[in-house]
Design a protein around this motif. Structure first.
Motif, PDB file in Angstrom:
ATOM      1  N   ASP A  22       1.402 -11.319  -4.247  1.00 35.46           N
ATOM      2  CA  ASP A  22       1.656 -10.046  -4.915  1.00 35.46           C
ATOM      3  C   ASP A  22       2.349  -9.144  -3.899  1.00 35.46           C
ATOM      4  OD1 ASP A  22       1.607  -7.532  -6.098  1.00 35.46           O
ATOM      5  OD2 ASP A  22      -0.390  -7.801  -6.968  1.00 35.46           O
ATOM      6  N   LEU A  23       3.678  -9.120  -3.948  1.00 37.48           N
ATOM      7  CA  LEU A  23       4.449  -8.431  -2.925  1.00 37.48           C
ATOM      8  C   LEU A  23       4.158  -6.937  -2.903  1.00 37.48           C
ATOM      9  CD1 LEU A  23       6.525  -8.769  -0.708  1.00 37.48           C
ATOM     10  CD2 LEU A  23       8.336  -8.493  -2.413  1.00 37.48           C
ATOM     11  N   GLY A  24       4.016  -6.330  -4.090  1.00 36.61           N
ATOM     12  CA  GLY A  24       3.730  -4.901  -4.147  1.00 36.61           C
ATOM     13  C   GLY A  24       2.404  -4.562  -3.494  1.00 36.61           C
ATOM     14  N   ALA A  25       1.381  -5.368  -3.774  1.00 40.93           N
ATOM     15  CA  ALA A  25       0.067  -5.131  -3.177  1.00 40.93           C
ATOM     16  C   ALA A  25       0.111  -5.317  -1.668  1.00 40.93           C
ATOM     17  CB  ALA A  25      -0.971  -6.067  -3.804  1.00 40.93           C
ATOM     18  N   GLU A  26       0.850  -6.325  -1.215  1.00 44.19           N
ATOM     19  CA  GLU A  26       0.985  -6.571   0.218  1.00 44.19           C
ATOM     20  C   GLU A  26       1.632  -5.371   0.918  1.00 44.19           C
ATOM     21  OE1 GLU A  26       0.164  -9.024   2.248  1.00 44.19           O
ATOM     22  OE2 GLU A  26      -0.412 -10.682   0.937  1.00 44.19           O
ATOM     23  N   LEU A  27       2.685  -4.831   0.331  1.00 45.12           N
ATOM     24  CA  LEU A  27       3.389  -3.698   0.934  1.00 45.12           C
ATOM     25  C   LEU A  27       2.541  -2.431   0.889  1.00 45.12           C
ATOM     26  CD1 LEU A  27       7.018  -4.348  -0.363  1.00 45.12           C
ATOM     27  CD2 LEU A  27       6.142  -4.693   1.954  1.00 45.12           C
ATOM     28  N   ASP A  28       1.761  -2.268  -0.175  1.00 47.42           N
ATOM     29  CA  ASP A  28       0.853  -1.108  -0.246  1.00 47.42           C
ATOM     30  C   ASP A  28      -0.184  -1.184   0.874  1.00 47.42           C
ATOM     31  OD1 ASP A  28       2.034   0.153  -2.400  1.00 47.42           O
ATOM     32  OD2 ASP A  28       0.734  -0.814  -3.889  1.00 47.42           O
ATOM     33  N   LEU A  29      -0.693  -2.383   1.134  1.00 43.70           N
ATOM     34  CA  LEU A  29      -1.656  -2.570   2.207  1.00 43.70           C
ATOM     35  C   LEU A  29      -1.027  -2.246   3.563  1.00 43.70           C
ATOM     36  CD1 LEU A  29      -4.402  -3.543   3.255  1.00 43.70           C
ATOM     37  CD2 LEU A  29      -3.493  -5.876   3.234  1.00 43.70           C
ATOM     38  N   LEU A  30       0.194  -2.706   3.771  1.00 45.11           N
ATOM     39  CA  LEU A  30       0.884  -2.428   5.030  1.00 45.11           C
ATOM     40  C   LEU A  30       1.178  -0.936   5.185  1.00 45.11           C
ATOM     41  CD1 LEU A  30       3.390  -5.428   5.311  1.00 45.11           C
ATOM     42  CD2 LEU A  30       1.181  -5.121   6.453  1.00 45.11           C
ATOM     43  N   ALA A  31       1.480  -0.270   4.080  1.00 48.86           N
ATOM     44  CA  ALA A  31       1.722   1.177   4.135  1.00 48.86           C
ATOM     45  C   ALA A  31       0.461   1.918   4.564  1.00 48.86           C
ATOM     46  CB  ALA A  31       2.206   1.688   2.773  1.00 48.86           C
ATOM     47  N   LEU A 239       6.231 -12.387   5.204  1.00 48.55           N
ATOM     48  CA  LEU A 239       6.515 -12.138   3.787  1.00 48.55           C
ATOM     49  C   LEU A 239       7.961 -12.484   3.444  1.00 48.55           C
ATOM     50  CD1 LEU A 239       4.648  -8.791   3.004  1.00 48.55           C
ATOM     51  CD2 LEU A 239       4.215 -11.027   1.955  1.00 48.55           C
ATOM     52  N   ALA A 240       8.870 -12.198   4.369  1.00 50.26           N
ATOM     53  CA  ALA A 240      10.275 -12.528   4.127  1.00 50.26           C
ATOM     54  C   ALA A 240      10.454 -14.032   3.958  1.00 50.26           C
ATOM     55  CB  ALA A 240      11.127 -12.012   5.293  1.00 50.26           C
ATOM     56  N   ILE A 241       9.671 -14.796   4.720  1.00 49.25           N
ATOM     57  CA  ILE A 241       9.723 -16.250   4.612  1.00 49.25           C
ATOM     58  C   ILE A 241       9.056 -16.724   3.322  1.00 49.25           C
ATOM     59  CG2 ILE A 241       8.995 -18.427   5.682  1.00 49.25           C
ATOM     60  CD1 ILE A 241       8.880 -16.798   8.344  1.00 49.25           C
ATOM     61  N   LEU A 250      12.584  -5.551   2.692  1.00 49.45           N
ATOM     62  CA  LEU A 250      11.142  -5.333   2.733  1.00 49.45           C
ATOM     63  C   LEU A 250      10.801  -4.117   3.586  1.00 49.45           C
ATOM     64  CD1 LEU A 250       9.762  -8.974   3.133  1.00 49.45           C
ATOM     65  CD2 LEU A 250       9.871  -7.591   1.053  1.00 49.45           C
ATOM     66  N   VAL A 251      11.497  -3.960   4.707  1.00 47.16           N
ATOM     67  CA  VAL A 251      11.267  -2.799   5.578  1.00 47.16           C
ATOM     68  C   VAL A 251      11.615  -1.514   4.837  1.00 47.16           C
ATOM     69  CG1 VAL A 251      12.001  -1.615   7.681  1.00 47.16           C
ATOM     70  CG2 VAL A 251      11.594  -4.072   7.714  1.00 47.16           C
TER      71      VAL A 251
END
Length: 266
Positions: A22-31, A239-241, A250-251
């Protein structure tokens, strides 16, 4: 399917594995990780009662004038020591690294500027080794030139005392042809940026009476900060991989999430 990583390491993923991310969830976590990365740094500024810029003015002029040179030497030594130590000492959990550097910061601050300067290269080595450990945790080889390059760039992030708006994410995404020469060239390039960061740490450790306490808190903040930034950096790489997305995209998406105002609970 198989996709090569930017660190010249190959990670094998099945189609099912790629589809379950879940890319959106992953990015929210990183944020969220990014926002809290410098939180402890604000506590340091409150304790010493000064701004990050004001801290540097506390250092003797002779020390300030040599910060770039001192930092480049410390970082070069840290690279060699961190890689050499991998043969004898295994990677430690994040909390262990924080305990070790916090104790060292207290010892460095207890003796004022001389002991803080002596402690600096040792703490720098541990911080760099910590970043390498995070790279390993995300599946990358710390011995490869590409990952060494990435570790130095993580270390070149502005630090927990900086008022950052996400520009570090843009800095960390810059790519060049990676080789051993490029890694050493990067050390010289980032030394002035890192000198400012470490100069603030030194100044906090030399505070009268509060030196040992501020040194402990400073090292805790710096270790926590670079651990978080390393997790962000290498998770983005992976994630890019895993998703076959462009890393720069992604950044940019993560920067937008970091800048987005957070909703307040009623």
């Amino acid at each position: 399917m198989t996709k090569p990583s930017t660190s010249a390491q190959t990670i094998l993923l099945t189609d099912d594995q790629a589809q379950t991310i879940d890319l959106g969830a992953e990015l929210d976590l990183l944020a969220r990780r990014y926002r809290r990365a410098g939180g402890v740094g604000l506590q340091i500024l409150n304790i010493v009662g000064d701004s990050a810029e004001g801290l540097l003015k506390r250092l003797p002029s002779g020390v300030r004038s040599r910060l770039d040179q001192t930092t480049e030497a410390a970082l070069t030594t840290a690279m060699q020591a961190a890689h050499g130590s991998r043969r004898y000492v295994s990677d430690q959990p994040d909390w262990v690294n924080r305990v070790v550097t916090t104790s060292m910061g207290a010892a460095g601050g207890f003796g004022g500027l001389p002991s803080a300067l002596a402690e600096l290269p040792v703490t720098t080595t541990i911080l760099l080794r910590t970043i390498q450990g995070v790279a390993v945790e995300h599946g990358f080889d710390p011995e490869s030139d590409g990952v060494q390059f990435d570790c130095i760039r993580v270390f070149a992030s502005a630090g927990p005392l900086a008022q950052d708006d996400g520009t570090d994410l843009a800095f960390l995404t810059t790519r060049v042809a990676v080789s051993g020469t490029a890694v050493h060239g990067l050390v010289a390039k980032v030394a002035p940026r890192l000198a400012t960061v470490l100069g603030q740490k030194l100044a906090a450790q030399t505070m009268p009476v509060l030196g040992a306490f501020a040194g402990a808190l400073t090292n805790y903040a710096y270790t926590s900060y670079y651990q978080e930034m390393a997790h962000i950096h290498f998770r983005l790489r992976k994630l890019a991989i895993e998703t076959d997305h462009d890393h720069a995209d992604l950044v940019a998406d993560l920067q937008a999430r970091v800048a987005k105002p957070r909703l307040k609970r009623s």
